[in-house]
Enzyme design. Structure first.
Site, short mmCIF file in Angstrom:
data_model
loop_
_atom_site.label_atom_id
_atom_site.label_comp_id
_atom_site.label_asym_id
_atom_site.label_seq_id
_atom_site.Cartn_x
_atom_site.Cartn_y
_atom_site.Cartn_z
N GLU A 85 0.85 -1.21 0.22
CA GLU A 85 0.02 0.05 -0.08
C GLU A 85 0.90 1.26 0.03
OE1 GLU A 85 -2.97 -0.35 -0.82
OE2 GLU A 85 -3.26 -2.43 -0.60
N HIS A 135 1.68 2.17 -3.69
CA HIS A 135 0.75 2.96 -4.06
C HIS A 135 0.63 4.42 -3.63
CE1 HIS A 135 -1.58 -0.06 -6.20
NE2 HIS A 135 -2.00 -0.88 -5.32
#
Length: 691
Positions: free
Chosen positions: A476, A479
């Protein structure tokens, strides 16, 4: 003072935010503020679109494409705050508003995306694009804008547009209902863990179960919830086979319980409407429609990749199954291996074969230290630094915020981390933004969010991560870096605004650093003693990484294949979702002892909206690239090589959607990706016996 003016004065969503970095003032925002703010945002945006559409001057890039990019600022601002709360800190009032907003959103966007006059202006510019003297980013924006409107149905006749608008509204309603049902089943279920129910569970797991109970108003008790970060370690470690079965069945039955949260009917209608919309737009199937605008381009290309991976993964999984069954028999178990047994016995087999189990390394994977590791790798690769800020408002007391600065000490972004599971949060892990980077009218710095569902520490034990959790954190954050490092002019091309099968490259690539010895030696420290991870344990951990990859790959690829079949076969074929699921799994030879990673009724990726519909394969498509891309650092002999890191920054992380993804990848790597890198990384090129 008019009512509208009065609202603007009192509604924080309609005021300029007097907060550090103009971040949302969450403490001032209550559910009642959202509908008036959305009403104003819809009205403002509609007026901006009308002004572009009816501009009497000849269409040019500035008065059409750039004007579109400038429109809808208030709508973006209000939506970002609202959807953050819907996903990460909902309550009944917010969820009720979400039902209305999803419908209103569809009604707002339909006439814009199907506006024939507006599309005429865009199409005129697109036709003569070669003579407009556009920069690379401007050309990309024009092409993406044209494609977006064309694929939304802007070129259809009026009857077809009317039907498309009806379909879009209904799909918006169904997608929202699907996610609310899933959250409802997750919130309703828990299992109390008495003293006798904790056999095999670590102290840190029990601490997390106590924290979960406290969060639900059951202080002094310990409970299991259906958060994946609870379920997977429970299935791996609990010695109570009866409880493993109970938890597994509850987890896999989410959305499929015949109650008010049942998702079967929604799936049938969603698939039927998607098929109809694809046919209106001239495509044989919904998958053909979706994949035309992707790196893969066709369902055949996707199936080719998935089947190439499926065969060796299934062979490995079947070999592992036989070894696990032998272990059951050896221990005197008079039963056939079941899906709720796989993780438990796989962990035992891993201990026997690789002399490693997750429980041994977990005390060294302290959440705070893994966050530091993710930050440190970003500093070494890209020169950015992180400093925690306590003065930025958040939506929950557990949320932390860091200011991100570039190598010159200039403000770059804010990064929000919301790491712990709670009942107000949907399951899973994701990255989103409260504001995207752009430079259209001065530099706008992004506000980037990572949300996870890790078990919270308690009883003096900090939050400890499994290796999978630690990988999720880095994923994550990858991202997040895609959003934070974005350096484009136009908001539509910012950060993660790329093809779905390219968007997972920056995240999955970043996972590689989490398991590098030099990173773990520095940041994996025992939570009690502060001792670094011993070399012996580190080496055993690294050696065990490819263990159980047959299971992990089968679990994923089967879900990706089901997604593809749902969207390539006629919708009528899946009117009975359970029968369809069963038939498809039989067709591919799914081992009975392994369950889909996402059964259809809980497959939010493809049914809570359409972002990953026909696109769940994207993780694997991107993995071909990420496995190959990390090779560039390995070939350089330094996982932080400055020259390779600069290319990675310039060609992948900072360029957003401003260039074609294939061009971006080749610019970084110097060639197209080598497909076998994925099989090599997962250890699936060797024969099963060699594992």
């Amino acid at each position: 003072m008019s009512e509208t003016q009065q609202t603007a004065v009192t509604n924080p969503l309609l005021k300029a935010w007097q907060t550090p970095f103009e971040a949302p003032p969450f403490a001032e925002i209550v559910p009642e503020h959202f509908m008036p703010a959305f009403e104003q945002a819809f009205a403002d945006h509609a007026a901006e679109i009308a002004a572009i559409t009816h501009d009497p001057s000849t269409p040019d890039f500035a008065n059409t494409i750039t004007a579109l990019e400038r429109s809808g600022k208030l709508l973006s601002k209000v939506s970002a705050v609202f959807y953050d709360l819907v996903s990460a800190n909902s309550n009944p009032a917010i969820l009720e508003i979400d039902k209305e907003v999803s419908l209103r959103m569809a009604r707002h966007w339909n006439p814009i995306m199907m506006n024939a006059v507006l599309f005429g202006r865009i199409a005129m510019l697109h036709e003569k694009r070669a003579s407009l003297g556009l920069s690379g980013e401007e050309m990309r924006l024009l092409e993406r804008t044209y494609t977006r409107f064309h694929r939304a149905g802007a070129g259809l006749d009026e009857a077809a547009k009317t039907r498309m608008a009806e379909i879009n509204e209904r799909l918006a309603h169904l997608g929202t209902a699907f996610s609310h049902h899933l959250l409802g089943d997750e919130q309703d279920w828990f299992m109390e863990l008495g003293e006798d129910d904790r056999a095999g569970l670590s102290d840190s797991f029990v601490a997390g179960a106590k924290a979960a109970a406290e969060e639900r108003g059951m202080a002094g008790k310990a409970i299991m919830t259906l958060s994946r970060s609870f379920v997977e370690p429970f299935l791996k470690n609990s010695t109570r086979r009866d409880l493993r079965e109970k938890v597994f069945k509850a987890f896999t039955a989410r959305g499929d319980n015949g109650n008010a949260n049942d998702n079967n009917e929604a799936i049938v209608e969603i698939l039927s409407l998607r098929e109809e919309s694809a046919k209106i737009l001239g495509f044989a199937t919904y998958a053909a429609y979706r994949l035309e605008d992707s790196m893969a381009k066709t369902p055949e290309a996707v199936r080719g990749l998935l089947e190439r991976v499926w065969k060796p993964a299934r062979a490995r999984a079947l070999a592992d199954r036989d070894a696990l069954q032998a272990l059951v028999t050896e221990e005197g178990g008079n039963f056939a291996l079941a899906p709720w047994d796989w993780r438990y016995y796989a962990e035992k087999l891993r201990q026997a074969r690789a002399n490693f189990d997750d429980a041994a390394i977990k005390p060294y994977l302290v959440l705070d230290h893994m966050i530091e590791a993710a930050f440190d790798c970003a500093t070494r690769l890209f020169g950015i630094t992180f400093a925690e800020r306590k003065d930025v408002p958040t939506w929950h007391p557990d949320v932390r915020v860091w200011e991100v600065k570039d190598a010159n000490g200039q403000h770059k972004a804010l990064f929000y981390g919301d790491y712990f599971a709670r009942s107000s949060k949907r399951s899973g892990a994701w990255m989103t933004s409260l504001r995207d980077q752009q430079k259209l009218d001065g530099a706008i710095a992004p506000l980037i969010i990572n949300v996870c569902n890790f078990a919270k520490g308690a009883d003096g034990v900090p939050s400890l991560l499994s290796p999978d959790d630690a990988r999720t954190l880095f994923h994550e954050f990858g991202h997040g870096l895609h959003g934070m490092l974005s350096d484009v002019t136009y908001p539509s091309l910012s950060g993660t605004s790329v093809f779905t099968d390219f968007v997972e490259l920056p995240s999955q690539l970043y996972e590689h650093w989490q398991e590098q010895p030099q990173v773990l030696r520095k940041f994996a420290k025992h939570y009690e003693t502060g001792e670094p991870l011993p070399d012996d344990l580190l080496n055993r951990f690294l050696a065990a990484r490819k263990f159980n990859q047959g299971f992990a790959t089968v679990e994923f690829v089967s879900s990706a294949l089901i997604d593809l079949e749902f969207h390539t076969q006629p919708a009528a074929a899946s009117r009975d979702v359970r029968t369809f699921e069963k038939a498809e799994l039989e067709k591919i030879g799914m081992p009975a002892e392994i369950a889909l990673r996402h059964r259809p009724t809980q497959f939010g990726h493809i049914f809570s909206g359409d972002h990953y519909a026909s696109g769940y394969y994207s993780y694997m498509w991107s993995e071909v690239m990420d496995a190959d891309a990390f090779g560039a650092f390995e070939e350089a002999g330094d996982i932080f090589d400055p020259a390779v890191a600069k290319r990675l920054h310039d060609d992948i992380y900072s360029s957003g959607g401003s260039r074609d993804p294939e061009d971006a990848y080749v610019a970084f790597r110097g060639r197209e990706p080598e497909p076998d890198a994925l099989l090599r990384r997962r250890g699936l090129l060797e024969t099963p016996e060699a594992a």
